[in-house]
Design an enzyme around this catalytic site. Structure first.
Site: not given
Length: 727
Positions: A664, A579, A699
């Site tokens: 995501d 991320s 995610h």
């Protein structure tokens, strides 16, 4: 979660920043890919031909300047464009071919990882309103059972919710939180069968077993009112996914009304109940400021009141116990202090009483107020400890720990009338352990320990905290872990990771999965770079906005230090990040590619400028205070100077494995896909560049405690093979 210091007795809210990725996106091998692998023959290696994405002229316009983006067409908000899906499937097929020869190693690693997952596991129980509550996993189950026992842990078990059973009909499933009505007769929970932090509210009558589905989706947090008659819940914007509207549900008639709407797009809302049980709390939060509103649940005609009006840069959290409010605030205290206010003094800071003062070198991370004492966690020199302040005039005490590298935080303490405090301890060599301290006797009692299978022995591993000097002279803390048989003499390979954003500290906790690296002779390092809060609030300020590049150079300088001190092999240094940590290692790939023998970038936030220019993309407006607003020319130029997608050059890059999730909502799938396409077009080497896009996940990757194991096994196999440890 560590970055939310106060925990209400409400449904746990999912993250709404790009920083949370519970697990890396799983490498999807679809049926079509499987047939390609079966026929690949000698092409089953890193040198198989990769796909080449088409280039189309497109200009991204901005006040600071226009930019050409030939891969902009890869963005499809509906995830249905046939050409985009064809490209993604081609990338997955290429990755499958490239990793096929590592199948034996992947299988071995996956077996190791699965063997370390305890077949049966119960989380630490906590006491609330006459019951002991806990979650547990049945043998082989991916999702937990929520249960309770009345009066004592020896009483018969009452199963409230069976997550594994609920998940059976879904390829993706997540329990996002739950809350019990104050009288203990009804349960609400949030569940998701898709990704994107959009959850459905469900209710169960615990006396009759009757299930009630009010048909409400798009919820991110929920809580029973103190009188148990209604539910407060937060609704997300369907496009930006910002949690912006607080609504009240009367479950009987199914009537829904609006309580509050947050107009400022930089703020999001969550709901909960105070520890006293008297108030519903509505937290309004941006990256650098916050505001609390509350409703007195004992009055039917009560209205939402402002605790203290928001002001730029002021962050605070407040909770209510007994007749007092307790406030953690950075008002005139960058590293926070803890205050107490009477029933009517909440909106007058001049009337607050200081309980724990501000200190320049100590950061107050979280707190739990009780009727007779205050428990809080603080961080000094990058390490956390627990302190307890007794209101009876007995001073305060510290809970000390022996290991140089560790993590400690408050546990579940929902009952403020008790004289016991629960806390959780872990380190790179110590699995998560929950303790309870009796304040009157001083006796510490073990509540729960995570059991690690596979013959784990903590004595086989070593840890060290050391400091690396950054190029500007700043000392950067580093947490190091290795197997006792691995020499730190410059001959062992290194896997280095970091995060460095949102003020989230990268904690040196235990990882059963990581043992597979350490057992094979790899050294593991966490670089506590600027952008987290390991060394206080200023550590965060030095790694965000126009200081963001410090996070990247700190990471590189930690690598340099470990190599120069002859602790690790300079030719076998690997980097990984997820991320915002994926942004970090992607930026490092542009800035210092020669220092790394391989990089794993999971769901990486790499197209920073384009994303932050578009407020229709989830999280953009909320994160202006983290990354900056590129509509401002100075910010635009600075952001452009490090955005990984915009800085891909015609040069050699190290081998890379990149993962993404099609669904995501925190880092849109097209960012890593575009980045890989541009890298393929510009890089001048023949090193492997592999992209795996999970067509079902978001995610956090696949749901469940076993869902991530194949992914982790493939990531580890990729790195171990490059390091020469794949046998």
């Amino acid at each position: 979660m560590a970055r939310h210091p106060r925990r209400h007795t409400s449904a746990v809210r999912p993250s709404e920043t790009r920083h949370e990725t519970g697990y890396l996106a799983r490498l999807l091998l679809i049926a079509a890919t499987a047939s390609i692998v079966a026929c690949s023959g000698s092409d089953s290696d890193f040198r198989s031909s990769p796909p080449a994405a088409e280039r189309e002229a497109h200009v991204v316009r901005a006040p600071g300047g226009d930019r050409s983006d030939p891969y902009y067409w890869i963005r499809d908000d509906r995830r249905q464009d046939a050409r985009v899906l064809e490209l993604i499937r081609a990338e997955n097929a290429h990755t499958a071919r490239a990793l096929a020869r590592l199948a034996p190693l992947v299988g071995t690693l996956e077996t190791e990882l699965a063997n370390r997952v305890p077949a049966e596991h119960r989380e630490a129980p906590f006491h609330r309103d006459g019951y002991w509550y806990y979650t547990r996993y049945a043998p082989g189950a991916d999702h937990p059972v929520l249960a309770r026992r009345r009066g004592s842990l020896a009483a018969p078990e009452e199963i409230l919710l069976d997550g594994h059973r609920l998940a059976r009909a879904h390829s993706q499933f997540r329990l996002a939180g739950w809350d019990i009505s104050p009288d203990g007769t009804r349960l609400l929970w949030l569940e998701g069968t898709r990704t994107g932090r959009q959850f459905r509210l469900r209710i169960r009558d615990l006396e009759t077993g009757e299930l009630h589905d009010p048909g409400i989706d798009g919820i991110s947090s929920a809580s029973w009112s103190p009188d148990g008659r209604t539910i407060l819940m937060v609704e997300n914007d369907p496009q930006t996914l910002r949690a912006f509207r607080v609504r009240r549900l009367d479950p009987g008639p199914g009537r829904v009304s609006t309580v509050y709407t947050e107009a400022d797009t930089a703020f999001r809302a969550t709901v909960g109940r105070s520890r006293s049980g008297r108030y519903n709390l509505v937290e309004l939060e941006s990256t650098d400021s916050s505001e609390l509103r509350f409703i007195d649940g004992s009055a039917s005609d009560a209205e939402l009141r402002v605790f203290l009006s928001r002001s730029p840069g002021h962050r605070y959290q407040a909770d209510h116990v007994g007749d007092h409010w307790f406030i953690r605030t950075n008002r005139d205290a960058p590293n926070f202090r803890i205050m107490r206010a009477g029933p009517d003094g909440h909106d007058r800071p001049s009337s607050w009483t200081e309980l724990v003062g501000h200190r320049d070198q100590v950061f107050i991370a979280e707190f739990d107020p009780f009727e007779t004492f205050l428990a809080f966690a603080e961080r000094s020199d990058g390490q956390r400890r627990i302190r307890v302040l007794d209101f009876a005039g007995q001073g305060d005490r510290r809970i000390e720990f022996d290991e140089d590298v560790h993590v400690v935080q408050l546990g579940r303490n929902p009952d403020p009338t008790r004289r016991r405090v629960q806390y959780v301890y872990t380190s790179p060599t110590t699995p998560q352990t929950t303790w309870e301290l009796d304040l009157d006797s001083g006796v510490r009692r073990l509540i729960n320990r995570f059991d690690v299978g596979g013959g784990f022995d903590s004595g086989d591993y070593r840890v060290r905290r050391l400091w690396a000097t950054a190029r500007d002279g700043t000392a950067i803390p580093v947490s190091l872990a290795w197997h006792e048989d691995t020499p730190l003499d410059g001959t062992a390979p290194l896997l280095q990771t970091a995060y460095g954003a949102y003020g989230r500290s990268e904690e040196p906790g235990f990882s059963a999965e990581r043992l597979s690296l350490l057992d094979r002779g790899m050294v593991f390092a966490i670089a506590h770079v600027r952008g987290g809060q390991e060394l206080g609030r200023d550590w965060y300020e030095q790694g965000r906005l126009l200081n963001k590049r410090n996070s990247f150079t700190d990471f590189i300088d930690v690598t340099r230090h470990l190599v120069d001190e002859r602790l690790v092999d300079a030719d076998r240094v690997f980097a990984s990040g997820a991320s915002a940590g994926g942004l970090l290692v992607a930026a490092v790939a542009n800035m210092a590619p020669d220092r790394y023998a391989g990089i794993v970038a999971a769901v990486p936030f790499v197209d920073v400028v384009t994303t932050m220019l578009d407020e229709s993309i989830p999280l953009t407006s909320f994160e202006f205070s983290e990354w900056g607003d590129p509509r401002q020319p100075e910010v635009y130029r600075y952001m452009l100077s490090y955005s990984p997608y915009d800085n891909v050059q015609r040069r050699d890059y190290p081998p890379m494995l990149v993962t993404a999730g099609l669904w995501d909502s925190q880092v849109q799938y097209w960012e890593p896909v575009k980045w890989v396409a541009r890298l393929r077009h510009r890089k001048t080497d023949a090193n492997p560049l592999l992209l795996a896009v999970d067509l079902e996940a978001g995610h956090g990757g696949r749901s469940g405690r076993y869902g991530r194991l194949e992914t982790r096994a493939k990531e580890y196999a990729f790195v171990l093979d490059l390091a020469g440890l794949g046998e």
